[in-house]
Design a protein around this motif. Structure first.
Motif, PDB file in Angstrom:
ATOM      1  N   HIS A 180      65.986  -4.125 -27.505  1.00 42.70           N
ATOM      2  CA  HIS A 180      65.811  -2.767 -27.185  1.00 42.70           C
ATOM      3  C   HIS A 180      65.885  -2.832 -25.576  1.00 42.70           C
ATOM      4  O   HIS A 180      66.631  -1.899 -25.032  1.00 42.70           O
ATOM      5  CB  HIS A 180      64.750  -2.394 -27.415  1.00 42.70           C
ATOM      6  N   THR A 181      65.341  -3.680 -25.054  1.00 47.60           N
ATOM      7  CA  THR A 181      65.509  -3.818 -23.480  1.00 47.60           C
ATOM      8  C   THR A 181      66.981  -4.089 -22.983  1.00 47.60           C
ATOM      9  O   THR A 181      67.399  -3.411 -21.745  1.00 47.60           O
ATOM     10  CB  THR A 181      64.559  -4.930 -22.953  1.00 47.60           C
ATOM     11  N   LEU A 182      67.732  -4.839 -23.670  1.00 45.88           N
ATOM     12  CA  LEU A 182      68.922  -5.191 -23.319  1.00 45.88           C
ATOM     13  C   LEU A 182      69.839  -3.871 -23.364  1.00 45.88           C
ATOM     14  O   LEU A 182      70.584  -3.635 -22.577  1.00 45.88           O
ATOM     15  CB  LEU A 182      69.586  -6.269 -24.011  1.00 45.88           C
ATOM     16  N   ARG A 183      69.753  -3.214 -24.516  1.00 49.47           N
ATOM     17  CA  ARG A 183      70.538  -1.804 -24.529  1.00 49.47           C
ATOM     18  C   ARG A 183      70.164  -1.012 -23.434  1.00 49.47           C
ATOM     19  O   ARG A 183      70.938  -0.078 -22.916  1.00 49.47           O
ATOM     20  CB  ARG A 183      70.103  -1.215 -26.078  1.00 49.47           C
ATOM     21  N   ARG A 184      68.864  -0.780 -23.219  1.00 48.12           N
ATOM     22  CA  ARG A 184      68.408   0.085 -22.254  1.00 48.12           C
ATOM     23  C   ARG A 184      68.807  -0.312 -20.922  1.00 48.12           C
ATOM     24  O   ARG A 184      69.540   0.384 -19.924  1.00 48.12           O
ATOM     25  CB  ARG A 184      66.981  -0.022 -21.942  1.00 48.12           C
ATOM     26  N   LEU A 185      69.226  -1.800 -20.525  1.00 49.73           N
ATOM     27  CA  LEU A 185      69.884  -2.178 -19.250  1.00 49.73           C
ATOM     28  C   LEU A 185      71.108  -1.953 -19.366  1.00 49.73           C
ATOM     29  O   LEU A 185      71.701  -1.524 -18.006  1.00 49.73           O
ATOM     30  CB  LEU A 185      69.485  -3.700 -19.294  1.00 49.73           C
ATOM     31  N   ASP A 186      71.819  -1.950 -20.441  1.00 52.33           N
ATOM     32  CA  ASP A 186      73.188  -1.830 -20.566  1.00 52.33           C
ATOM     33  C   ASP A 186      73.413  -0.238 -20.084  1.00 52.33           C
ATOM     34  O   ASP A 186      74.517  -0.071 -19.387  1.00 52.33           O
ATOM     35  CB  ASP A 186      73.715  -2.028 -21.942  1.00 52.33           C
ATOM     36  N   ALA A 187      72.665   0.550 -20.176  1.00 49.01           N
ATOM     37  CA  ALA A 187      72.855   2.041 -19.922  1.00 49.01           C
ATOM     38  C   ALA A 187      72.343   2.308 -18.530  1.00 49.01           C
ATOM     39  O   ALA A 187      72.192   3.419 -18.258  1.00 49.01           O
ATOM     40  CB  ALA A 187      72.055   2.847 -20.907  1.00 49.01           C
TER      41      ALA A 187
END
Lengths: 434, 527
Positions: free
Chosen positions: A81-88
């Motif tokens: 979840h964190t990595l997806r958010r960072l990607d965004a």
């Protein structure tokens, strides 16, 4: 004949005299500490212009590139979840490096490698060997970083989408070497001590760090902190033996003349939550306090140019231990003063620290109101009551941590306890392999 | 760096090509002008205050001076809050400040009489007040000249001079209050300054509780001087400091078990209720013959100009937003004069600096208000008023009075009486005296139990125990003109002194009229 101050004319009791002097001295010290702490908590309010300097200004077009390091250990549910958010995140050029263990903690490694396949920006860095800790992970990733700016993001934090744009602007506007963005614990409603914990972070990132930055001596936080990569490499990265590597690197770079800019804007803060249990909180504090003590002992701060900076540095590093004492000693001083029938002026003086704590409580209540308005989480009467009643018990908790940290430090026990977070349903507190 | 005064730094220029202009600019540097004027007004205030301050006013006008000084002496020499049991009539911080000065400078040994020590402290308070007034006026953003005028009005008014020389707690409180107002008007709106204002206000209240009257004006000044975003913090800290600091006084009483009324001990509760409830009202200030009218008349006889200017300028001060707080400060005090409550003479002390500020600051704001031709519509009246006041009124009203205050010596009879007693009365004798004389006689070798403040002989059980047969235990009684006046009131607590005089014969008399002091030797065998 009894004088108006309550002491007998026929000779003084030596014990009472010594006690009087001690109580007066301790009370004076407590008042100084408590007033100083309150003054720093309110740094943002010192003048309207300091308040203006705390927040963010409209960001300029992006100029730097970022490498975000995300150390991951035992992050089962949260990591993807964190990595997806960072990607965004809203910024044209940045990369994400996830650091995992190469020889244990299979689950996290697998997750990270999944993410690497799923998201372009993400790369995985492996760390091997015994005695793994966060600074080791960061240093390992540093060698692979390609961006102008290296940022540290904790795996369980919620980062604001526009953060990088604002941080970028700060670097450009101020020419700083380090930008610390605000971290805020949000769950003040959970318990009486999580309330105190949240306010603590609010004071730290909104006021105290700005005060330190203005004086070019800063004990950095370990999350959403951004460094100029060149500066990091110049100083060989983080200290792998220190339990509070964030504080230590802040001190070391400050001594070397690096400038820091601190940014606290409610819409941009990185949202975290408090440790899940009191025990976890204390363990976290033990680690931080011990880290502060290590940094204090390391002595690099003595190389700071001015005496004022050295005083601030020494006091800041020793402060967590000192401050924890205030909440405990203040009522104690009063009780002792009255029980021993010290002269009235001394007994009166022994009340001063408590009065300062009462004033501090009034200010905290005001801050709770501001916090709840700022984050749109209305506080009820019971929260204010919990705040008032919890002031001294919370200091007691911190005192326990301070004593424990001191003991561990003196025994040379530097094992790394990772703090458990309730984002997952498992509570694992791992101690680094011996 | 803390800015004392809200002046902008002038731009620096290159030396060489514009040397002449730069030099002139440096001379007229606003900061330097302020510093020069502060120094000037403080020195003028100090010199006018100090010249003859031990001679005028007479030290026997009221017992209060002697009482405060004796209490200060007791703090220094006995570690006690008073030479008699402290009964919480006023918070003790005022005479503690006098005691501090006496202790640091060994005042009670080096001075000819003890009240001089107190009057020295009043001089310090005057100079501090003068500086604080100037800073406050400048922080209200009025031109330096008008700020200086405010201080000079205060420093040269005969009424102000008369009361500020006397050892009254109000003078100390006023100095702290003016500092508090100046801090509350911090140009950078610093939180630290607001906290400082609260602390100074608390000290003022613990010096003289009537300083509380200035709270509305001060709070108004604070709120006006704060930024809306940080206002809550200023207010919360201000309230906390004042409440918690003020709490120290009842806490002190509680620690000594003297908070609430009970048998066998004094109490704060009694002291407070006495001041608030048991004082006899002074009547309507406008009806001739009432005590209030008498008090007000004595003020006006000393000087009506300053109060009149303040009263006249009050509406103007209310119009300008910046001067509303000081208008409230002055207006509230004046309005309370209309109450029929107890009105003591020193009440006027806290009105005078604010009257001076109200008289000058709005005029200064008016002076700088408009531009172009309309300017002189506003400036005209100001110029006219200044010309009339300075040219006609002050020379007629102030000059002769100031002359008397600086030069005359109404205190001579007191000094002579003291000298006579020290030379002629055996040290083993018991004397009933006014508190004015107490410390000097004790310092001269009389035992403290033998020198009795006459008032205590009828009100303090401990003292009465030492004089079992009342007037027969007294060898000498000394009557000042003030005591004569009090004795005319049959309900006054001075039975022992009256009886002692009735059974005594005058052996020495000094001065006449209001300065008369008579020493009576008591004939113990008289019927």
């Amino acid at each position: 004949m009894e004088g108006a101050f309550g002491c007998r004319d026929e000779g003084r009791d030596v014990v009472t005299a010594v006690a009087a002097v001690l109580i007066a001295a301790v009370s004076a010290a407590l008042v100084v500490v408590a007033v100083h702490a309150l003054a720093l908590q309110l740094y943002a309010q010192w003048t309207p212009s300091t308040l203006d300097g705390v927040g963010a200004r409209t960001p300029r077009p992006p100029q730097r590139s970022f490498s975000l390091i995300v150390p991951a250990r035992d992050e089962l549910g949260v990591l993807m979840h964190t990595l997806r958010r960072l990607d965004a995140l809203d910024h044209p050029s940045f990369e994400v490096l996830v650091v995992v263990s190469g020889d244990d903690d299979e689950a996290t490694r697998a997750l990270a490698e999944d993410a690497e396949r799923a998201i372009d920006r993400v790369r995985v860095v492996h760390v091997f060997g015994p005695g793994k800790n966060k600074p080791k992970a960061l240093n390992a990733a540093l060698t692979y970083c390609a961006g102008d700016v290296v940022g540290v993001i904790d795996a369980e934090s919620l980062v604001a989408p526009e953060l990088l744009a604002y941080v970028d602007s700060r670097f450009v506007e101020t020419g700083a070497d380090i930008v610390q963005s605000g971290v805020q614990l949000m769950n003040y409603e959970t318990s009486w001590w999580s309330l105190q914990n949240c306010l603590e972070y609010f004071f730290w990132f909104r006021s105290r760090l700005h005060y330190q930055a203005a004086r070019s001596f800063i004990t950095l936080g370990g999350n959403t902190v951004f460094f100029s990569r060149a500066k990091l490499l110049e100083h060989n990265g983080w200290d792998e033996s220190c339990l509070a590597e964030d504080c230590e690197i802040g001190v070391r770079l400050s001594v070397a003349g690096a400038t820091t800019s601190v940014l606290y804007e409610p819409s941009l803060v990185t949202r975290e939550e408090t440790p899940s249990t009191v025990k976890a909180l204390i363990k976290q504090r033990v680690r931080w306090m011990q880290g502060f003590l290590q940094t204090f002992r390391k002595g690099e701060w003595r190389a700071l140019p001015t005496r004022g900076q050295r005083l601030l540095a020494g006091y800041t590093l020793a402060m967590p231990v000192v401050q924890a004492a205030t909440g405990v000693f203040a009522p104690l001083a009063i009780v002792v003063a009255i029980a021993l029938k010290t002269p009235t002026p001394v007994a009166l003086f022994s009340f001063l620290p408590l009065l300062v704590i009462i004033a501090t409580t009034a200010v905290y209540a005001l801050v709770l109101a501001e916090f709840s308005a700022m984050y749109d989480r209305p506080a009820k009467l019971r929260h204010y009551l919990a705040l008032v009643l919890g002031m001294i018990p919370y200091q007691l908790l911190l005192s326990v941590a301070a004593v424990w940290a001191l003991v561990r430090y003196l025994r040379g026990d530097n094992r790394w306890d990772k703090t458990a977070h309730a984002g997952r349903h498992l509570e694992l507190v791992l101690e680094g392999a011996q | 760096m803390t800015a004392l005064l809200p002046v902008a730094q002038p731009a620096r220029r290159d030396e060489a090509p514009q040397r002449h202009r730069a030099r002139r600019r440096r001379v007229l540097d606003p900061r330097r002008l302020d510093l020069a004027l502060i120094a000037l007004v403080v020195i003028v205030a100090g010199v006018v205050h100090a010249w003859g301050m031990f001679r005028y006013p007479s030290m026997t006008i009221t017992d209060d001076e002697g009482t405060y000084v004796a209490q200060a002496w007791a703090v220094v020499n006995w570690g006690q809050l008073g030479h008699y049991t402290y009964w919480y009539d006023h918070p003790p911080l005022g005479w503690i400040q006098i005691a501090a000065w006496g202790w640091i400078t060994d005042g009670f040994h080096r001075s000819a009489n003890a009240i001089q020590v107190g009057r020295e402290v009043m001089l310090i308070a005057k100079m501090v007040a003068a500086a604080a007034m100037y800073v406050l006026a400048r922080r209200l953003r009025v031109q330096p000249v008008f700020a200086a005028a405010a201080v000079l009005l205060f420093a040269l008014s005969p009424l102000a001079l008369h009361y500020s020389r006397m050892v009254f707690l109000d003078n100390l409180a006023v100095a702290w209050l003016l500092i508090a107002f100046a801090l509350a008007a911090s140009p950078h709106r610093r939180l630290a300054a607001h906290v400082g204002a609260a602390a100074c206000f608390t000290v003022a209240v613990l010096t003289k509780e009537t300083a509380l009257l200035l709270l509305p004006g001060l709070v108004y000044q604070l709120l006006q001087g704060s930024d809306p975003r940080t206002r809550r913090y200023s207010a919360t800290l201000f309230g906390s400091v004042v409440l918690l600091g003020g709490l120290l006084y009842p806490l002190f009483a509680a620690l000594k078990n003297e908070l609430l009324t009970g048998p066998g001990h004094v109490s704060l509760q009694y002291g407070v209720s006495f001041q608030l409830l048991n004082r006899v009202g002074s009547g309507n200030i406008f009806s001739p013959g009432s005590p209030a009218n008498g008090v007000a008349t004595s003020w006006i006889e000393l000087d009506w100009v300053l109060l009149a200017l303040g009263l006249i300028a009050l509406p103007l001060a209310a119009i300008f937003r910046r001067t509303r707080p000081i208008a409230v400060a002055l207006g509230l005090q004046m309005a309370l004069l209309l109450r029929h409550g107890y009105l003591p003479d020193p009440y006027v002390i806290a009105m005078l600096p604010f009257a001076a500020l109200v008289a000058t600051v709005p005029a200064g704001l008016l002076w700088g208000r408009f531009h172009g031709r309309r300017r002189w519509l506003a400036r005209g009246p100001v110029v006219a008023t200044v010309l009339v006041v300075v040219g006609l009124v002050l020379p007629a009203q102030w000059a002769p009075k100031l002359d008397a205050q600086l030069v005359s010596d109404p205190n001579a009879s007191f000094v002579q009486a003291q000298d006579w007693i020290k030379a002629n009365v055996p040290r083993t004798d018991t004397l009933l005296v006014s508190d004015t004389q107490w410390v000097d006689l004790v310092e001269a070798g009389f035992a403290p139990e033998k020198v009795v403040w006459y008032f205590k002989a009828d009100t303090d059980p401990e003292v009465q125990a030492r004089l079992p047969t009342a007037w027969r235990d007294v060898d000498y009684v000394v009557f000042t003109a003030d005591m004569d006046k009090i004795a005319e009131d049959p309900t006054a607590d001075m039975q022992t002194a009256r009886e002692a005089r009735r059974h005594g014969r005058p052996v020495a008399s000094f001065g006449s009229g209001n300065q008369e002091i008579t020493v009576y030797r008591v004939d113990k065998n008289a019927a």
